[in-house]
Design a protein around this motif. Structure first.
Motif, mmCIF file in Angstrom:
data_model
loop_
_atom_site.group_PDB
_atom_site.id
_atom_site.type_symbol
_atom_site.label_atom_id
_atom_site.label_comp_id
_atom_site.label_asym_id
_atom_site.label_seq_id
_atom_site.Cartn_x
_atom_site.Cartn_y
_atom_site.Cartn_z
ATOM 1 N N THR A 227 0.696 -1.359 0.100
ATOM 2 C CA THR A 227 0.087 -0.172 0.082
ATOM 3 C C THR A 227 0.986 1.504 -0.073
ATOM 4 N N CYS A 228 2.174 1.206 0.447
ATOM 5 C CA CYS A 228 2.944 2.454 0.410
ATOM 6 C C CYS A 228 3.193 3.049 -0.924
ATOM 7 N N ILE A 229 3.039 4.175 -1.070
ATOM 8 C CA ILE A 229 3.025 4.678 -2.281
ATOM 9 C C ILE A 229 4.484 5.781 -2.336
ATOM 10 N N GLN A 230 5.295 5.523 -1.427
ATOM 11 C CA GLN A 230 6.644 6.091 -1.405
ATOM 12 C C GLN A 230 6.604 7.470 -1.559
ATOM 13 N N CYS A 231 5.422 8.299 -0.879
ATOM 14 C CA CYS A 231 5.228 9.735 -0.730
ATOM 15 C C CYS A 231 6.381 10.338 0.153
ATOM 16 N N GLY A 232 6.996 9.617 1.072
ATOM 17 C CA GLY A 232 7.785 10.093 1.896
ATOM 18 C C GLY A 232 7.382 10.978 3.043
ATOM 19 N N THR A 233 6.151 10.920 3.576
ATOM 20 C CA THR A 233 5.411 11.772 4.588
ATOM 21 C C THR A 233 6.122 10.954 5.802
ATOM 22 N N CYS A 234 5.974 9.704 6.024
ATOM 23 C CA CYS A 234 6.750 9.140 7.174
ATOM 24 C C CYS A 234 7.965 9.546 7.696
ATOM 25 N N LYS A 235 8.969 9.608 6.547
ATOM 26 C CA LYS A 235 10.110 10.023 6.703
ATOM 27 C C LYS A 235 10.305 11.584 7.184
ATOM 28 N N LYS A 236 9.561 12.175 6.539
ATOM 29 C CA LYS A 236 9.601 13.742 6.867
ATOM 30 C C LYS A 236 8.899 14.015 8.157
ATOM 31 N N LYS A 237 7.957 13.202 8.965
ATOM 32 C CA LYS A 237 7.300 13.475 9.769
ATOM 33 C C LYS A 237 8.084 12.685 11.238
ATOM 34 N N CYS A 238 9.120 11.819 10.822
ATOM 35 C CA CYS A 238 9.468 11.138 11.785
ATOM 36 C C CYS A 238 10.804 11.925 12.427
ATOM 37 N N PRO A 239 10.826 12.678 13.650
ATOM 38 C CA PRO A 239 12.037 13.333 14.328
ATOM 39 C C PRO A 239 13.085 12.798 14.696
ATOM 40 N N ALA A 240 12.981 11.344 14.626
ATOM 41 C CA ALA A 240 14.268 10.496 15.050
ATOM 42 C C ALA A 240 14.991 10.054 13.862
#
Ligand SMILES: Cc1cc2nc3c(=O)[nH]c(=O)nc-3n(C[C@H](O)[C@H](O)[C@H](O)COP(=O)(O)O)c2cc1C
Length: 303
Positions: A227-240
């Motif tokens: 289901t991941c569309i590689q939009c990068g939102t998770c990476k951007k939101k992850c502060p760690a």
């Protein structure tokens, strides 16, 4: 459900005068993961702009290591995470250059019912005071909580959502506007507040390392390749810096259990399990419940 807020340490507060100048250049910094703190921060910025001030609004991590002495007033805002403010907000404040007796204010947004949130706003002011800032006010604003383990399809299918699940509303925004005015009055009159903390049982939870225990309770934390569309939102939101979506990898050692990835994924592609059930995030909750957060009119005009 009423929207709770305070404009300073109402009990035990002592007011001391300090040498003040009319604020011209003001700074609003926030950390926000599901958008509430950001909306309130931007609203305060809009109110101050309307008052004729030069306002800079920004995500706090853009100001890492910066010298803020060109500003006449600095406001820092964060969500309450685990009865505290997120560790990376503390890191950002600690990284700032020494403040030259600049008036400082804080607020937190929160979603829990516990009543311990005052302490989190105090922590921001304590850190800023250590840097040389002069505390002039603080507030807490309640809205929907963004903590996925507390909801599932059964609880959210009820038509009677708990009160704060309808917030923020106009009353919340009025509190934010009033707080913005209060801070400018404080600075204009050279007033400061005494920063205190309330002793609460909840606060004791911070010493038992809630992140460690939450991590223990979250059995799976990965990315669904299908289901991941590689939009990068998770990476951007992850502060760690714990997520590499190109490899579908979550580094669980680095993760600080903030739920920023699952709360913001537009595809519900982050897999986390808690007590045997798969969690879904805040965006997905809004979608399933058909909830739209109405922004204050000041921000609607701007966008
Ligand atoms: C990891 C995590 C921990 C939280 N802990 C608390 C808490 O201890 N007390 C509370 O009142 N709200 C808590 N909340 C709710 C948030 O404070 C609330 O949703 C906040 O408004 C989020 O701000 P944001 O939308 O700007 O990211 C927590 C939320 C998350 C994601």
């Amino acid at each position: 459900m009423s929207n709770l807020f305070v404009f300073g340490c109402i009990s035990d507060s002592k007011i001391h005068a300090y040498k003040s100048k009319e604020p011209k250049n003001v700074l609003v910094l926030w950390f926000s993961q599901t958008g509430h703190t950001e909306i309130y921060g931007k609203l305060i910025g809009a109110v101050w702009e309307k008052m004729g001030l030069n306002v800079t609004c920004s995500e706090i991590r853009e100001f890492y290591n910066k010298n803020l002495n060109e500003y006449d007033l600095v406001l820092i805002a964060a969500p309450v995470f685990n009865y505290d403010i997120p560790g990376y907000v503390k890191d950002c404040i600690n990284s700032l250059k020494q403040l030259n007796e600049i008036p400082v204010a804080s607020f937190v947004s929160y979603g829990g019912p516990e009543g311990d949130q005052h302490n989190a706003a105090s922590i921001i002011l304590e850190l800023l005071s250590e840097k040389g800032g002069i505390p002039v006010g603080m507030a807490t604003f309640m809205n929907m909580g963004a903590y996925p383990p507390v909801w599932d399809d059964n609880t959210i299918s009820s038509p009677d959502l708990p009160g704060n699940k309808t917030l923020p509303d106009e009353e919340t925004y009025n509190s934010v506007r009033a707080f913005a005015g209060f801070i400018i009055d404080q600075v204009g009159q050279g007033k400061r507040i005494e920063v205190d903390k309330h002793i609460t049982l909840r606060r004791l939870a911070t010493v038992i390392n809630p992140i460690f225990w939450t991590k223990l309770a979250i059995k799976k934390h990965s990315i669904d390749k299908d289901t991941c569309i590689q939009c990068g939102t998770c990476k951007k939101k992850c502060p760690a810096n714990a997520i590499d979506p190109s490899e579908y990898v979550v580094n669980r050692d680095r993760c600080v259990m903030c739920f920023g990835c699952i709360n913001n994924c537009p595809q519900n592609a982050i897999i986390m399990t808690y007590s045997g059930r798969r969690l879904f995030g805040f965006k997905e909750l809004l979608k399933r419940k058909n909830i739209k957060i109405k922004e204050p009119e000041e921000l609607q005009v701007k966008s």
